[in-house]
Design a protein around this motif. Structure first.
Motif, PDB file in Angstrom:
ATOM      1  N   ASP A 124       0.815  -1.225   0.000  1.00  0.00           N
ATOM      2  CA  ASP A 124       0.000   0.000   0.000  1.00  0.00           C
ATOM      3  C   ASP A 124       0.846   1.271   0.000  1.00  0.00           C
ATOM      4  OD1 ASP A 124       1.039  -0.037   2.520  1.00  0.00           O
ATOM      5  OD2 ASP A 124      -0.879   0.000   3.577  1.00  0.00           O
ATOM      6  N   GLY A 125       2.177   1.130  -0.101  1.00  0.00           N
ATOM      7  CA  GLY A 125       3.055   2.278  -0.125  1.00  0.00           C
ATOM      8  C   GLY A 125       3.616   2.674   1.232  1.00  0.00           C
ATOM      9  N   SER A 126       3.050   2.132   2.314  1.00  0.00           N
ATOM     10  CA  SER A 126       3.580   2.431   3.645  1.00  0.00           C
ATOM     11  C   SER A 126       4.919   1.718   3.833  1.00  0.00           C
ATOM     12  CB  SER A 126       2.596   1.993   4.721  1.00  0.00           C
ATOM     13  OG  SER A 126       2.380   0.584   4.662  1.00  0.00           O
ATOM     14  N   ARG A 127       5.655   2.133   4.863  1.00  0.00           N
ATOM     15  CA  ARG A 127       6.975   1.567   5.084  1.00  0.00           C
ATOM     16  C   ARG A 127       7.089   1.057   6.511  1.00  0.00           C
ATOM     17  NH1 ARG A 127      10.629   2.690   1.180  1.00  0.00           N
ATOM     18  NH2 ARG A 127      12.366   2.271   2.594  1.00  0.00           N
ATOM     19  N   ALA A 128       7.898   0.020   6.673  1.00  0.00           N
ATOM     20  CA  ALA A 128       8.219  -0.516   7.999  1.00  0.00           C
ATOM     21  C   ALA A 128       9.732  -0.587   8.109  1.00  0.00           C
ATOM     22  CB  ALA A 128       7.600  -1.902   8.174  1.00  0.00           C
ATOM     23  N   LEU A 129      10.223  -0.332   9.292  1.00  0.00           N
ATOM     24  CA  LEU A 129      11.661  -0.401   9.536  1.00  0.00           C
ATOM     25  C   LEU A 129      11.931  -1.513  10.536  1.00  0.00           C
ATOM     26  CD1 LEU A 129      14.417   0.893   8.948  1.00  0.00           C
ATOM     27  CD2 LEU A 129      14.044   2.357  10.960  1.00  0.00           C
ATOM     28  N   ALA A 130      12.752  -2.461  10.132  1.00  0.00           N
ATOM     29  CA  ALA A 130      13.058  -3.608  10.983  1.00  0.00           C
ATOM     30  C   ALA A 130      14.509  -3.536  11.430  1.00  0.00           C
ATOM     31  CB  ALA A 130      12.802  -4.907  10.226  1.00  0.00           C
ATOM     32  N   ALA A 131      14.704  -3.579  12.756  1.00  0.00           N
ATOM     33  CA  ALA A 131      16.048  -3.669  13.319  1.00  0.00           C
ATOM     34  C   ALA A 131      16.357  -5.135  13.536  1.00  0.00           C
ATOM     35  CB  ALA A 131      16.122  -2.888  14.627  1.00  0.00           C
ATOM     36  N   CYS A 132      17.304  -5.665  12.812  1.00  0.00           N
ATOM     37  CA  CYS A 132      17.543  -7.104  12.792  1.00  0.00           C
ATOM     38  C   CYS A 132      18.972  -7.438  13.206  1.00  0.00           C
ATOM     39  CB  CYS A 132      17.306  -7.657  11.384  1.00  0.00           C
ATOM     40  SG  CYS A 132      15.723  -7.229  10.654  1.00  0.00           S
ATOM     41  N   TYR A 142       9.609 -12.075   6.915  1.00  0.00           N
ATOM     42  CA  TYR A 142       8.237 -12.405   6.528  1.00  0.00           C
ATOM     43  C   TYR A 142       7.288 -12.148   7.700  1.00  0.00           C
ATOM     44  CZ  TYR A 142       9.043 -14.335   1.881  1.00  0.00           C
ATOM     45  OH  TYR A 142       9.306 -14.475   0.547  1.00  0.00           O
ATOM     46  N   CYS A 143       7.752 -12.418   8.912  1.00  0.00           N
ATOM     47  CA  CYS A 143       6.920 -12.157  10.087  1.00  0.00           C
ATOM     48  C   CYS A 143       6.709 -10.656  10.282  1.00  0.00           C
ATOM     49  CB  CYS A 143       7.553 -12.773  11.331  1.00  0.00           C
ATOM     50  SG  CYS A 143       7.504 -14.577  11.355  1.00  0.00           S
ATOM     51  N   VAL A 144       7.739  -9.847  10.005  1.00  0.00           N
ATOM     52  CA  VAL A 144       7.596  -8.388  10.104  1.00  0.00           C
ATOM     53  C   VAL A 144       6.502  -7.905   9.158  1.00  0.00           C
ATOM     54  CG1 VAL A 144       8.734  -6.184   9.641  1.00  0.00           C
ATOM     55  CG2 VAL A 144       9.955  -7.990  10.875  1.00  0.00           C
ATOM     56  N   VAL A 145       6.563  -8.386   7.907  1.00  0.00           N
ATOM     57  CA  VAL A 145       5.569  -7.969   6.916  1.00  0.00           C
ATOM     58  C   VAL A 145       4.185  -8.469   7.315  1.00  0.00           C
ATOM     59  CG1 VAL A 145       4.859  -8.163   4.502  1.00  0.00           C
ATOM     60  CG2 VAL A 145       7.284  -7.918   5.074  1.00  0.00           C
ATOM     61  N   ASP A 146       4.094  -9.719   7.749  1.00  0.00           N
ATOM     62  CA  ASP A 146       2.805 -10.279   8.142  1.00  0.00           C
ATOM     63  C   ASP A 146       2.208  -9.495   9.310  1.00  0.00           C
ATOM     64  OD1 ASP A 146       1.030 -12.842   7.692  1.00  0.00           O
ATOM     65  OD2 ASP A 146       1.195 -12.598   9.869  1.00  0.00           O
ATOM     66  N   ALA A 147       3.047  -9.102  10.253  1.00  0.00           N
ATOM     67  CA  ALA A 147       2.561  -8.330  11.396  1.00  0.00           C
ATOM     68  C   ALA A 147       2.079  -6.955  10.960  1.00  0.00           C
ATOM     69  CB  ALA A 147       3.672  -8.191  12.434  1.00  0.00           C
ATOM     70  N   HIS A 148       2.715  -6.384   9.944  1.00  0.00           N
ATOM     71  CA  HIS A 148       2.268  -5.080   9.434  1.00  0.00           C
ATOM     72  C   HIS A 148       0.927  -5.224   8.716  1.00  0.00           C
ATOM     73  CE1 HIS A 148       2.962  -0.940   7.986  1.00  0.00           C
ATOM     74  NE2 HIS A 148       2.304  -1.349   6.917  1.00  0.00           N
TER      75      HIS A 148
END
Length: 222
Positions: A124-132, A142-148
């Motif tokens: 949808d164009g939104s962004r997530a930032l993952a500290a890994c 994949y879990c980060v994206v699924d949670a979003h």
């Protein structure tokens, strides 16, 4: 004389008897022909009637057979739709349980230092930032994206869900069926195929990623 008697008899038959009986004989022959013609007409009428009745029976039987086939096809379609709906509901319930009981444990482990910061652009164009951590698996992304996409709080007191690999086998699903999306590196463009053992450092994950959906949104609910 005998010859005279025979001649007289023939003349009597020819000139007297036959003229009197011929009309009667002709009438009888005509009546016989008429009776034969009537019998033939009745037989033809009966044959046509039977043929028409046979065609009517065949049409009725054909219509009944088509109706039975339509009914059976509708029954099969309804059963297939019910089975598909039951399977979809079962899968959604399995996903919901996994999200509530298992997903959080598979998320990236935020490192104290030296970690990776991965930007993920959603469909949808939104962004997530993952500290890994470099040792986090591809599955953690994949879990980060699924949670979003499906935000659900972890709940205690529930029966723990199996992991994704077991759920895929249990429900005869492929990876895309389960996740409903794919993750790609931006440049060079490369798919990060789901894997619950390969790490980010092994897959050379760094920088920005983009998510593309592979399936229509599932029914309502988490």
């Amino acid at each position: 004389a005998p010859s005279t008697t025979a001649r007289v008899l023939r003349e009597h038959i020819t000139t007297s008897l036959l003229p009197r009986v011929m009309p009667t004989l002709e009438r009888l022959r005509n009546q016989q022909r008429e009776r034969e013609l009537e019998r033939a007409l009745r037989a033809e009428q009966d044959r046509r009637f039977e043929e028409s009745a046979r065609r009517d029976r065949e049409r009725v039987e054909q219509l009944e057979m088509e109706e039975r086939n339509r009914t059976e096809q509708e029954r099969v379609r309804e059963e297939q739709a019910q089975l598909a709906a039951m399977r979809a509901a079962e899968i959604e319930d399995a996903k919901a349980l996994w999200r509530r009981t298992r997903r959080a444990a598979r998320m990236p482990k935020t490192p104290a230092s030296g970690g990776l910061r991965v930007g993920i652009r959603m469909p949808d164009g939104s962004r997530a930032l993952a500290a890994c951590s470099p040792d986090d698996t591809i599955e953690s992304l994949y879990c980060v994206v699924d949670a979003h996409l499906h935000p659900v709080a972890e709940e205690g007191g529930l029966t723990m869900s199996p992991d994704v690999e077991e759920l895929l086998a249990r429900h005869a699903l492929d990876v895309d069926d389960w996740w409903g999306f794919k993750i790609f590196s931006v440049y060079p463009r490369r798919e990060l195929v789901w894997d619950n053992s390969r790490t980010l450092v092994q897959e050379k994950v760094d920088g920005s990623l983009v998510v593309e959906t592979t399936a229509l949104p599932s029914r309502g609910g988490p």
